[in-house]
Every structure is written in structure tokens, then in C-alpha cells.
Design a protein around this motif. Sequence first.
Motif, mmCIF file in Angstrom:
data_model
loop_
_atom_site.group_PDB
_atom_site.id
_atom_site.type_symbol
_atom_site.label_atom_id
_atom_site.label_comp_id
_atom_site.label_asym_id
_atom_site.label_seq_id
_atom_site.Cartn_x
_atom_site.Cartn_y
_atom_site.Cartn_z
ATOM 1 N N ALA A 43 0.837 -1.204 0.000
ATOM 2 C CA ALA A 43 0.000 0.000 0.000
ATOM 3 C C ALA A 43 0.872 1.254 0.000
ATOM 4 O O ALA A 43 0.608 2.211 -0.727
ATOM 5 N N HIS A 114 -3.744 5.616 2.971
ATOM 6 C CA HIS A 114 -3.911 4.436 2.125
ATOM 7 C C HIS A 114 -3.608 3.144 2.883
ATOM 8 O O HIS A 114 -4.305 2.138 2.717
ATOM 9 N N GLN A 118 -6.260 0.148 3.339
ATOM 10 C CA GLN A 118 -6.022 -1.180 2.775
ATOM 11 C C GLN A 118 -5.997 -2.262 3.857
ATOM 12 O O GLN A 118 -6.600 -3.318 3.699
#
Lengths: 174, 107
Positions: A43, A114, A118
Amino acid sequence: MSAPGTGDLAEQPRGGQSTVSRSTEQGTTRIAESVVAKIAGLAARDIPGVYAMGAGMARRVGQLKAIIPGGDSSGSAAQGVSVQVGEREAAIDLDLVTWYGVSIMDISDAVRRHVVGQVEEMTGLRVVEVNIQVDDIHVETPEDRQSRGGQEQRASVDSQDQQRQHDDERPRVR
Amino acid sequence: MSVVVRRQDIATAAAGAALDVPGVARLSAGSGVEVSTLYPGGRTLGIRLTDVGAQVHIVADQFDLNAVADQVRTAVARVLAAAGQPSTVDVVVEDVEPAALNRRTAN
């Protein structure tokens, strides 16, 4: 100690490689720490501005390993990542190398957002913190420019902007 | 159930709204540290989403610059508000197209 088979998650031995994230009447689901680390590593690398991951020596060794044919590349996704995973929560530490010329705060905000998204989506664990350490910055070299297809000669900042903007506007297949 | 709008969509929409304003030639990443919104797989240059709203860096091709900047601010703020984001918008005029300057001196 409780008897085996009681399903009491808190009683499971500490320091193991796997962690329980869900238990049902029919059994438990275990997700290894290395899985969380790998998801977090991948990620983080999704964010432009992240040049590499890992601190100092580990990074150089990792680069060597990647070059050697048949070398172990499976662990490299988790390079620069360390995680502590509890029953339902995870804390993640990342070591990054960023590109010179991009705001480190922008990069770390984007990475943190992010990575949290994720990991939470894929594992169901709640990410309580993502600590980011920027160990180095990478200055663009002529080799970097060549490897990008040698299109831009860096004639002016503006033409480069347009080039990059153009790239970014292309629809991406997801 | 809350609606989540991806940052990349907000940034793209806001950049598009700014570009649609007459007098905006293009967005600029700035002359120093890159002005951009980063997201997985890409970046939008010329706009930086912040905690309070956004910074938009434009290259103008029309005068009056303040009027252009005000329209950009309104357009981008509308996009941010529609996405449920805070909508304080700072506009930076990074440059003016030479053609616009020539027109001005000719008049």
C-alpha cells in the motif's frame, strides 16, 4: 490457564507469528503478522513520491537480493515495515525513502491514509497508528530519467508539468 | 451509512472545476516543492487538498487576476462542499501566459 478448546482468544500464547482476527462458532480465522506487513508495504509503495522502503542496511541488502536471480523476493514487499498486531488492532511502523522535491508531509499523509484503508479493508483489523520514519530522500539521477522512457528532457518546469499532468489524466484501468 | 468520496476523485473534480474557469490556462505544480494531491497510483498536479480545504495554483491567461482567482475559489469550494470537505480555498497565481500580457499592452 483455560482448557484447550474453550475458544478464549485472550489465552492464546503471545509472541506467535499469527493473530486471531475473528472467531466464530465454527472456528477462528488467523492472519499472520507478515500478511499485515506485506499489505502495508504494498500500500505504501502505491503512493507516488515513495522511492523505496527500509532503513539503511536492510534496504541495501534488499536491493542486492532483488538483483540476484532466484533470490528471495517474497519478503521484499514487507521491507521497511514492522507491525504489532493484537487481537483486533494493529499498529504499523514504516521506514520510507521519498523523492526529493515532493512534500514529505503530503507523502506521509497519503501513505498513512492508504495503508490504514487497505489493511482495515483486507484484514478487518483496526489500525490504531501508522508511524512513518523518512530515512532518506532520493534525488533524481540521469538513470531515473532514462528508465522512464527518456521522454522528457527537463526543458522547462512547465512543459514537464504538462507532461505529468497529461499522464495523470489518462484513465486508469482498475 | 456515510458516503466516502475518494481523494483522487475530489482532486480531479476540483482541478477540472478550476480549469473550466475562463482565464485559467492550466494548473501549475509551482516552482518549488511540487503542489499536488497524492493518491495510490498517481497524483493531480496544481491542487493540494489540506485539512481546511485546498490550495490551487493556476497559470492565468486573462485579467483581472483577482477576478479569475475569485471564480476559481468559488468553483473549487463548490466541489469541496459537495464532497463534504472543508472548503477554504487558497488560490495562487503562479504565472501569466505571455500571450495575455501582449494582448494587454496592445490595448
